[in-house]
Design an enzyme around this catalytic site. Sequence first.
Site: not given
Length: 398
Positions: A130, A212, A247
């Site tokens: 990311w 993560d 999300k």
Amino acid sequence: MFENIQSRGVDQILAMMQTFKADARETKVDLIVGVYKDAKGDVPVMRAVKEAERRLIEAEDTKTYVGISGDPVFRGQVPALLLGAGSPVIAQERVASLQTVGGSGALRVGCDLLNAVMPAQKIWVSTPTWANHVPIATDAGLTVDTYPYFRPSDRGLDFEAMMAHLEAHSKAGEILLLHACCHNPTGVDMSLEQWQIVTDFVVERGLIPYVDCAYQGLGNGMEEDAAGLRIMAEKVPEMVLASSFSKNFGIYRERTGALSVIAKTPEDLTKTLKAAETLIRSNYSMPPSHGARIVATVFDDADLTADWRSELDEMRVRIAEVRQELRAKLEARQVTQDLAFLTDQNGMFSYTGFNPEQVTKLREDHGIYTAGDGRINVAGLTPENLDAVADGFAAVLR
């Protein structure tokens, strides 16, 4: 003074979003932004979230601070969500969570904490990872290095190269950053067998795993998406986890995340949490309340939890179906390249392998916007734009 500032530039995703907004074409397609969109192209408010907010507004009687560590009910729910309610780590009182300002805030507090314990220690990140991982770790004072991950030839995981590199170069005490599921930006995840191999290596080498977990529930399911990190959590003595509710709850703007720490002993955990609280206090002082209370309210009510899980399942199924539809449409357009990656990759993102020239051609000739590295948000595909996207993709793939 300010004339001496040297900007390191705008995040390329944010820069591309600005270009998209300035594009006057009505047929333009946004496959850039990493948010879930429904079949109409909207970013919806989930049913359970809406009901939880209604209850909160009616019942809320104060706007006082929530405290440095955040909402206590929310904090108590996070470990079981990540590790499973029957986790021995929870039973041993070796894990606890702190509410943070989104998943990004969790990553930063975690990096600050690790740097406070081991100044300038090396953190290993995947190639690619990311876009914000490296700036967060670097600004926290850690030293960033990379390990192989994505294999361009088949758009899959080069696990052999990953492990060979870590075997040859990683050292005890260094930090290994892993994606729990729905790897961003590639959508390529490790199998459970590979998680076991990495876990054994981490224990043997003496690395500190930092996982993560930003997309739990959007890959294969809430339990399935955490299965790999649970294998690791039960075997390693220490571990750091950053998780996001942006999300899987669709509450992006509420900035709701958590930093969870697994320590060797309950005594070590208490000291670690106090150290993290000190870092939070000198950073943003207190997290916001609303998002965490939404999550806590949903998980505290069986009917709301069931409705949330049902809608999350609908979101996950839509993503998988869109992947299948895009692959079928490209195959119908006589694209002869192996397109298995579209359905093999996991979650909202697909790493198409488009080179910069192809990305530019898609944007300029077809109004299709992807990230600069060719990553697309599959959830940005809708019945209205799918054929146009397939036409554009076929044109650059032929």
